[in-house]
Structures are given as C-alpha cells and as structure tokens.
Design a protein around this motif. Structure first.
Motif, PDB file in Angstrom:
ATOM      1  N   TYR A 118       1.556  -0.325   4.778  1.00 39.56           N
ATOM      2  CA  TYR A 118       1.210  -1.762   4.025  1.00 39.56           C
ATOM      3  C   TYR A 118       2.480  -2.038   3.680  1.00 39.56           C
ATOM      4  O   TYR A 118       2.504  -3.336   3.102  1.00 39.56           O
ATOM      5  CB  TYR A 118       0.278  -1.321   2.829  1.00 39.56           C
ATOM      6  N   ILE A 121       3.547  -5.933   4.050  1.00 39.45           N
ATOM      7  CA  ILE A 121       2.715  -6.810   3.446  1.00 39.45           C
ATOM      8  C   ILE A 121       2.781  -6.776   2.023  1.00 39.45           C
ATOM      9  O   ILE A 121       2.736  -7.803   1.440  1.00 39.45           O
ATOM     10  CB  ILE A 121       1.092  -6.492   3.862  1.00 39.45           C
ATOM     11  N   ARG A 122       3.017  -5.573   1.598  1.00 42.07           N
ATOM     12  CA  ARG A 122       3.511  -5.234   0.186  1.00 42.07           C
ATOM     13  C   ARG A 122       4.497  -6.159  -0.200  1.00 42.07           C
ATOM     14  O   ARG A 122       4.620  -6.631  -1.545  1.00 42.07           O
ATOM     15  CB  ARG A 122       3.417  -3.835  -0.197  1.00 42.07           C
ATOM     16  N   GLY A 166      -8.002  -0.102   6.535  1.00 38.51           N
ATOM     17  CA  GLY A 166      -6.626   0.765   6.281  1.00 38.51           C
ATOM     18  C   GLY A 166      -7.043   2.338   6.324  1.00 38.51           C
ATOM     19  O   GLY A 166      -7.850   2.910   7.340  1.00 38.51           O
ATOM     20  N   TYR A 217      -4.730  -2.449  -2.675  1.00 39.69           N
ATOM     21  CA  TYR A 217      -5.311  -2.358  -1.254  1.00 39.69           C
ATOM     22  C   TYR A 217      -6.294  -3.364  -0.895  1.00 39.69           C
ATOM     23  O   TYR A 217      -6.217  -3.770   0.185  1.00 39.69           O
ATOM     24  CB  TYR A 217      -5.853  -1.029  -0.952  1.00 39.69           C
ATOM     25  N   TYR A 220      -4.163  -6.377   0.207  1.00 40.19           N
ATOM     26  CA  TYR A 220      -3.567  -6.371   1.744  1.00 40.19           C
ATOM     27  C   TYR A 220      -4.777  -6.384   2.620  1.00 40.19           C
ATOM     28  O   TYR A 220      -4.573  -7.154   3.767  1.00 40.19           O
ATOM     29  CB  TYR A 220      -2.962  -4.918   1.843  1.00 40.19           C
ATOM     30  N   GLU A 221      -5.937  -5.788   2.459  1.00 37.90           N
ATOM     31  CA  GLU A 221      -7.081  -6.106   3.346  1.00 37.90           C
ATOM     32  C   GLU A 221      -7.540  -7.525   3.463  1.00 37.90           C
ATOM     33  O   GLU A 221      -7.782  -7.934   4.545  1.00 37.90           O
ATOM     34  CB  GLU A 221      -8.298  -5.228   2.772  1.00 37.90           C
ATOM     35  N   LYS A 224      -5.034  -9.307   5.680  1.00 38.97           N
ATOM     36  CA  LYS A 224      -5.470  -8.766   7.236  1.00 38.97           C
ATOM     37  C   LYS A 224      -6.424  -9.745   7.542  1.00 38.97           C
ATOM     38  O   LYS A 224      -6.555 -10.221   8.745  1.00 38.97           O
ATOM     39  CB  LYS A 224      -5.692  -7.174   7.261  1.00 38.97           C
ATOM     40  N   GLY A 273      -2.001  -0.328   7.862  1.00 43.27           N
ATOM     41  CA  GLY A 273      -2.318   0.406   6.529  1.00 43.27           C
ATOM     42  C   GLY A 273      -2.636   1.824   7.032  1.00 43.27           C
ATOM     43  O   GLY A 273      -2.577   2.678   5.872  1.00 43.27           O
ATOM     44  N   CYS A 277       2.051  -0.485  11.368  1.00 38.53           N
ATOM     45  CA  CYS A 277       2.264  -1.439  10.331  1.00 38.53           C
ATOM     46  C   CYS A 277       2.393  -2.788  11.117  1.00 38.53           C
ATOM     47  O   CYS A 277       2.307  -2.636  12.253  1.00 38.53           O
ATOM     48  CB  CYS A 277       3.683  -1.353   9.632  1.00 38.53           C
TER      49      CYS A 277
END
Length: 339
Positions: A118, A121-122, A166, A217, A220-221, A224, A273, A277
């Motif tokens: 991740y 994105i993080r 992920g 998380y 991030y999802e 996505k 994830g 990546c």
C-alpha cells in the motif's frame, strides 16, 4: 537433702529451658516457613508483574510505534549516508541521486513510509490529508458513498462480489457492505481532516489515523474501489462514444491484463496491498481521480529523463502537488521541500 534440692532445681530449670526452646523453636520454624512462603510469593508476584509489564510494553510498541506507517521527518543526506554505505556502484549512484535532490530540488528531509504494497497510496493520501487538500471537484458533485450501489445495481456489475481487500483477500456477497464501510471511512476522515485549519492539529490527526491499521486499510481499499469505478465509467463512455476519455484509459485498456474493468480488477486491483503495488499506469489514474499532481523522484533512474516524473503528465494548474521519492518503483517515501 540440700544436694537433692539443688539437683531438682537444676533439673527443673533445664526442663523449663528445654520446654521454652521447643516452643521458641516451633515459633521460629513457623516464622521461617512463613517468611519463606512470603518470599516465594513475592518472587512469583514480581515475576508475574514483570511478564505482564513486558507484554504490555510490547503491545504498546506494536500499537503506537511499530504500527506508525509514516515516520517523522529525517534529514535527507543523513538518511542517504545511513542507508547506502560502502563503495559499490549502486551505493555511489544512490548517494549522488540524494545529493542531487538536496542541491537542485531543495528537498532537505523525507518521511519514511511503511514498506508494504500500500506504500504509494499511503504516501499520496497522507500528504493530501496533511496538506488539508479538499475533496476533488467530482467528489463534491456526487456522493461517493453511493458508488458501490451504483456500480452493483445501476450498471449491473455483479462481478464486484469477487473484489479482494488486499491482504485479507475477502470475496463474496458481503463485498458490497464492506466496500460501503470503506467509502464511509474515506469520506468521514477526509472531511474531518481537511476542515481542520490548524496545521499542528491536522498533523496530529494524520499521525493518529495512520497509526491504526484497520482504519488506514479501509482508506486504501476505498481509493482502489474509486479507481475501479473510474475505469468502469471510462469503459462505458468508450462504448457509447458520448464523450472522449483521458488518454490514460487508452493506455490502461491497451494492456492484455486490463482490457476491460473485470480483468483490471482481477489481475491488478485485487492484488494491490497483498502481493503487488501500483504500476506506472495506475499511478496516472491515481493522480487523475484524486486531482493532484504526483511528482515522483525515481532515484534508480538518476541521470536519465525518467529521474523526475509527474503522474498524470497532464494536470490542471490549480491541482495540489504531492512529492514522493522511490529507489525501486515499489516502495515510496515522502519528499519534503525546504527553501
């Protein structure tokens, strides 16, 4: 008779002393046994408390230290000297690349980002939040909480039940509800942090948020899924030929592994994830949908035209900018400018 009396007195005294000693001896033995038991209990208690304290300390470390996914800023050249010791060709090239960032790009510090899939994105989302960047204009016009519902029911994409989250790699009929929670987490946290005007307070909110794995998380999802939604929208526009789409979608659909939204999800998004990546095309998509210019310094491409790259390469002047550096196009850190 006098001798007999003396002997009787001595005998009585001796017997009395023996009797007293027996009593004292019993008391001493009882006291020693008690003290031994107390010492044994205290030792066990000390051992138990020490183990409890150690476990609690380890828990706090895992919770508040090891789980911090974006570390405080460190000196750029100090980091370079520490990470790239020695006189190998690669080490020398990396140190030269860091020196170029310091000298020509005015990057004096960096913030290390947790090395997992991740990472990029993080790094992007942390900067968006820490800068107080507001929602992209298209997010303001529509409710992102309804995107999973729209994709599933309005556009008939039943295959989103095969969506994987992920490392959890969760699929099934509950994917819709889980996606909804992810979207809620993104909208709520983004709105709260961007509305915080005090820079220090906003930084504290970001540090807290990005120290909680379960919360970050979800963010991030959600990102996505928004990427998937944009790909589905672009695919529908291409089919209907109603309006032109950004050229990045032509690049994306030109890949054999992502020729349509389903294959894009199955072959790319589902593994982000977990085992992979974002690649270059997905970085273009990330910058496009978040409406930020992602400037990446690719240190392993030092002395080439690909050393500094913008994602997307076509962006609007009013878009905010976030800066990353990478040594391998896999793990990313946050680059910090100082004039």
């Amino acid at each position: 008779s006098g001798r007999h009396e003396v002997w009787s007195w001595k005998t009585a005294s001796k017997e009395s002393l023996c009797l007293m000693w027996q009593k004292v001896k019993v008391q001493l033995m009882l006291s020693m046994s008690f003290l031994t038991a107390v010492l044994w209990y205290c030792r066990r208690l000390y051992s138990f408390l020490a183990q409890l304290l150690k476990r609690w300390s380890n828990y706090l470390q895992r919770k508040f230290i090891r789980n911090v996914s974006v570390l405080p800023e460190v000196d750029l050249l100090g980091y370079s000297a520490k990470e790239w010791k020695g006189e190998t060709k690669q080490a020398k090239q990396m140190r030269e690349a860091y020196e170029e960032l310091f000298r020509s790009c005015h990057i004096k510090y960096l913030r290390q980002v947790k090395r997992d899939n991740y990472s990029v994105i993080r790094a992007v989302l942390f900067q968006i939040f820490s800068q107080g960047v507001p929602f992209p204009s298209w997010m303001k016009e529509r409710d992102i909480l309804k995107l999973p519902e729209k994709l599933l029911y309005s556009q008939g994409c039943n295959w989103i039940q095969q969506y994987s989250f992920g490392p959890e790699r969760y699929t099934g009929p509950n994917a819709f509800g889980k996606l909804r929670k992810c979207m809620e987490a993104l909208k709520t946290n983004w709105a709260e942090i961007s509305a915080t005007r005090d820079h220090e307070e906003r930084g504290n909110l970001c540090n807290t948020l990005f120290s909680d794995e379960s919360k970050e998380y979800k963010l991030y999802e959600a990102i996505k899924f928004i990427m998937l939604y944009e790909v589905v929208e672009a695919n529908e526009q291409i089919k209907s030929r109603e309006e032109p789409v950004h050229n990045l979608f032509s690049l994306l659909f030109a890949r054999d592994s992502s020729s349509d939204p389903l294959s894009f999800m199955m072959n790319h998004l589902n593994s982000i994830g977990d085992s992979i990546c974002l690649d270059q095309v997905e970085l273009l998509l990330l910058g496009y949908l978040l409406q930020v210019k992602i400037r990446v310094y690719r240190l392993h491409r030092f002395n080439t035209e690909e050393f500094q790259v913008n994602y997307p390469d076509e962006y609007r002047r009013e878009w905010n900018e976030v800066s990353l550096l990478t040594e391998d196009d896999r793990y990313y850190h946050i680059a910090l400018f100082r004039t």
